[in-house]
Design a protein around this motif. Structure first.
Motif, PDB file in Angstrom:
ATOM      1  N   ASP A 150     -13.463  31.945  92.717  1.00  0.00           N
ATOM      2  CA  ASP A 150     -13.436  30.811  91.792  1.00  0.00           C
ATOM      3  C   ASP A 150     -14.211  31.187  90.536  1.00  0.00           C
ATOM      4  OD1 ASP A 150     -13.520  28.416  90.474  1.00  0.00           O
ATOM      5  OD2 ASP A 150     -14.400  27.263  92.102  1.00  0.00           O
ATOM      6  N   ASP A 155     -16.416  32.183  96.852  1.00  0.00           N
ATOM      7  CA  ASP A 155     -16.578  30.812  97.335  1.00  0.00           C
ATOM      8  C   ASP A 155     -15.905  30.727  98.712  1.00  0.00           C
ATOM      9  OD1 ASP A 155     -17.063  28.131  97.557  1.00  0.00           O
ATOM     10  OD2 ASP A 155     -15.858  27.520  95.832  1.00  0.00           O
ATOM     11  N   ASN A 204      -6.667  29.467  91.234  1.00  0.00           N
ATOM     12  CA  ASN A 204      -7.698  30.267  91.908  1.00  0.00           C
ATOM     13  C   ASN A 204      -7.039  31.409  92.671  1.00  0.00           C
ATOM     14  OD1 ASN A 204     -10.237  29.031  91.257  1.00  0.00           O
ATOM     15  ND2 ASN A 204      -9.656  27.297  92.542  1.00  0.00           N
TER      16      ASN A 204
END
Length: 289
Positions: A150, A155, A204
């Motif tokens: 991200d 993440d 993403n």
């Protein structure tokens, strides 16, 4: 059940809203530091603090910058954040939250992804059938993990299931999910790729060719994030604004019950729930092609 309770302050759907967690004796606790990472329920069972109940849109998260780390709604440019409904998904498609006593160190480059951590506790997607209330502490079985990238940060997204869910006995590792819940992992990847696109951001990306890693890998990642949290608490890593106050660890950042209650009492009393924005139920359409 875990025995934890919650105390809400401010009006829900307002900038003042906060949700504090208390233990079974009614003592305020830090959502980040006091709740153990692992449950007493047995090996491989973790505690999850539910930030966002399934199907809801308010982007609620543990506030690391405030005493006792209550849950609060994320704010961007002075406005409360709500995730868009990216067709065909409505709000969050799992109960979403975090494992306490974990921290993704922003100074540490992950050897698997080549990216630094996002400075938050590790995220969990609980895929069971029950919608869990905001602030619930749920005992979950870890199944695997995705490595989302991200905006250049690692993440991790842990996939887990409530140990009391009817499907839990048949879900023991990530490969079981496709057998029992076909299409669910692909939908999870799609959701995370798309959810910021209505705000004009790019999709993403994921490491490992969009594939999840298994339970053992996930537990090692969680363990590493727990070590990072321990270093943070020990002062070996700069806190950079993260509030370390707690009521149960017996360390230099511990405060007594009166001081903890005073932190809660600084907030306005629980008010009437404010209306959601008019556009919160709007469908958004994006293309990943």
């Amino acid at each position: 059940m875990s025995g934890y309770t919650t105390e809400e302050r401010g009006a829900p759907n307002s900038l003042e809203y906060r949700l504090y967690i208390k233990d079974s004796s009614g003592k305020p606790v830090s959502a980040m530091h006091d709740i153990p990472m692992k449950s007493a329920a047995g090996d491989g069972v973790y505690n999850m603090v539910v930030e966002v109940p399934r199907w809801s849109n308010a982007k609620i998260e543990i506030d690391l910058k405030s005493g006792l780390n209550p849950l609060k709604q994320d704010v961007k440019k002075g406005k409360l954040r709500y995730v868009a409904n990216v067709f065909p998904h409505h709000g969050y498609i799992w109960n979403y939250g975090a494992i306490p006593q974990t921290w993704e160190d922003p100074n540490h480059v992950d050897g698997n992804t080549g990216c630094k951590g996002d400075a938050d506790p590790i995220d969990v997607c609980e895929i069971g059938q029950k919608i869990h209330a905001r602030g619930s502490v749920v005992q979950v079985k870890v199944l695997g993990v995705f490595a989302m990238i991200d905006e250049g940060e690692t993440d991790w997204k842990v996939m887990a299931i409530d140990v009391n869910d009817p499907l839990a006995e048949n879900l023991n590792d990530i490969h079981d999910v496709e057998k029992v819940m076909p299409g669910f992992l692909a939908a999870t990847v799609e959701w995370f790729k798309c959810y910021k696109m209505p705000d004009g951001k790019p999709a993403n990306k994921f490491a490992f060719e969009d594939k999840p890693k298994d339970r053992e890998f996930a537990e090692n990642i969680i363990s590493g994030c727990h070590d990072s949290w321990a270093k943070l608490m020990a002062g070996e890593t700069p806190a950079d604004g993260i509030v370390l106050s707690n009521t149960g660890l017996g360390n230099g950042s511990s405060i007594d019950q009166a001081a903890a209650q005073a932190i809660i009492d600084q907030n306005p009393a629980l008010g009437e729930t404010q209306p959601l924005p008019d556009d919160v139920n709007k469908w958004h359409y994006v293309s990943l092609k």
